[in-house]
Design an enzyme around this catalytic site. Sequence first.
Site, PDB file in Angstrom:
ATOM      1  N   LYS A 161     -31.382 -34.194   2.999  1.00  0.00           N
ATOM      2  CA  LYS A 161     -31.920 -35.539   3.201  1.00  0.00           C
ATOM      3  C   LYS A 161     -32.028 -35.898   4.680  1.00  0.00           C
ATOM      4  CE  LYS A 161     -27.729 -38.413   2.864  1.00  0.00           C
ATOM      5  NZ  LYS A 161     -27.935 -39.178   4.103  1.00  0.00           N
ATOM      6  N   ASP A 162     -31.322 -35.163   5.548  1.00  0.00           N
ATOM      7  CA  ASP A 162     -31.370 -35.438   6.981  1.00  0.00           C
ATOM      8  C   ASP A 162     -32.365 -34.545   7.716  1.00  0.00           C
ATOM      9  OD1 ASP A 162     -29.378 -37.393   6.759  1.00  0.00           O
ATOM     10  OD2 ASP A 162     -27.788 -35.896   6.914  1.00  0.00           O
ATOM     11  N   SER A 184     -28.802 -47.081   5.964  1.00  0.00           N
ATOM     12  CA  SER A 184     -30.110 -46.648   5.484  1.00  0.00           C
ATOM     13  C   SER A 184     -30.987 -47.855   5.184  1.00  0.00           C
ATOM     14  CB  SER A 184     -29.935 -45.797   4.211  1.00  0.00           C
ATOM     15  OG  SER A 184     -31.117 -45.758   3.451  1.00  0.00           O
ATOM     16  N   ARG A 214     -33.645 -47.785   3.403  1.00  0.00           N
ATOM     17  CA  ARG A 214     -33.944 -47.688   1.977  1.00  0.00           C
ATOM     18  C   ARG A 214     -32.896 -48.444   1.170  1.00  0.00           C
ATOM     19  NH1 ARG A 214     -31.314 -44.855  -1.763  1.00  0.00           N
ATOM     20  NH2 ARG A 214     -30.225 -43.645  -0.180  1.00  0.00           N
ATOM     21  N   ARG A 215     -31.609 -48.144   1.444  1.00  0.00           N
ATOM     22  CA  ARG A 215     -30.530 -48.817   0.718  1.00  0.00           C
ATOM     23  C   ARG A 215     -30.528 -50.316   0.991  1.00  0.00           C
ATOM     24  NH1 ARG A 215     -26.568 -44.286   2.513  1.00  0.00           N
ATOM     25  NH2 ARG A 215     -26.608 -42.808   0.771  1.00  0.00           N
ATOM     26  N   ARG A 227     -21.829 -47.391  10.918  1.00  0.00           N
ATOM     27  CA  ARG A 227     -21.910 -46.019  11.418  1.00  0.00           C
ATOM     28  C   ARG A 227     -20.576 -45.309  11.248  1.00  0.00           C
ATOM     29  NH1 ARG A 227     -27.028 -44.437  11.396  1.00  0.00           N
ATOM     30  NH2 ARG A 227     -28.379 -45.990  12.371  1.00  0.00           N
ATOM     31  N   GLY A 228     -20.611 -43.985  11.428  1.00  0.00           N
ATOM     32  CA  GLY A 228     -19.405 -43.184  11.334  1.00  0.00           C
ATOM     33  C   GLY A 228     -19.391 -42.335  10.078  1.00  0.00           C
ATOM     34  N   ASN A 229     -18.446 -41.390  10.028  1.00  0.00           N
ATOM     35  CA  ASN A 229     -18.331 -40.558   8.834  1.00  0.00           C
ATOM     36  C   ASN A 229     -17.747 -41.379   7.685  1.00  0.00           C
ATOM     37  OD1 ASN A 229     -15.508 -40.634   9.222  1.00  0.00           O
ATOM     38  ND2 ASN A 229     -15.544 -38.785  10.463  1.00  0.00           N
ATOM     39  N   THR A 285     -14.365 -43.014   8.285  1.00  0.00           N
ATOM     40  CA  THR A 285     -14.470 -44.128   9.227  1.00  0.00           C
ATOM     41  C   THR A 285     -15.028 -45.369   8.543  1.00  0.00           C
ATOM     42  OG1 THR A 285     -14.808 -42.624  11.099  1.00  0.00           O
ATOM     43  CG2 THR A 285     -15.532 -44.899  11.390  1.00  0.00           C
ATOM     44  N   CYS A 344     -36.518 -39.223   7.780  1.00  0.00           N
ATOM     45  CA  CYS A 344     -35.262 -39.655   7.155  1.00  0.00           C
ATOM     46  C   CYS A 344     -35.003 -41.152   7.329  1.00  0.00           C
ATOM     47  CB  CYS A 344     -34.084 -38.840   7.697  1.00  0.00           C
ATOM     48  SG  CYS A 344     -33.906 -38.895   9.493  1.00  0.00           S
TER      49      CYS A 344
END
Length: 237
Positions: free
Chosen positions: A16-17, A61, A63-64, A81-83, A86, A174
Amino acid sequence: ESLITKKIDIAVHSLKDMASEEIPTLNIAAYIERNDPRDVFVSFKHSSLKELKDGIMGSSSRRRDLQLKLINKDVLVKNIRGNIDTRIQKLKDGLYDGIVIALAGIKTLKLEENIRYIFSAEEMLPAVGQGIIAAQCRKNDTNIINLLEKINNEKTKQCATAERSLLKTLGGDCDTAVGGLATIQENELTLSAQLFSDNGEQDYTFKTKGRREDGEDIGAMAGTMLLKKAGNSFKKK
């Protein structure tokens, strides 16, 4: 930009990325069997998104963002942001009332206990390629290609081909507010697609079916139909 250099034979990406246009010298030689492509709602305050009144939702996103507004127009969506770890910590710190992230990432990290709700594909159509890992190598590297073919999942490849063809036809990347999900039953591939206007005020949907081997044509047709529906409200990049 791909990580493949003279010192790296294989690069592994979340599909997706990846851009819909591949680098000419590179090739996706294997698609790993797809993980669950759906999105999930994570919150420590609410059991469902519909409970939120003027709540703050975290999303990375567009889209979201727009899909969330279709489900609950009262939510305020802010960038996060972040993983995954996080983002969940930011949620625990009270910076957001809830977040929406991919189920595949949650499952990979074994954080399912944080899930409050799993959106169906009908409620929130996933991003193109969500839940798919792709292995990329150089086009002329026959030995690596032959090796990767052994781990390729053909069903996932056919779904990915249809979804990426959709994105390519739309001229999207993306960051484009588009959802697309292909599924296969026996020899039939079904592709569901959703595109938002540039201003985010309208959304257009299209669903079509065809032979599983014809994913590229199915994706192109879906993209063409969405562009026709959107007209001047969406401009290809």
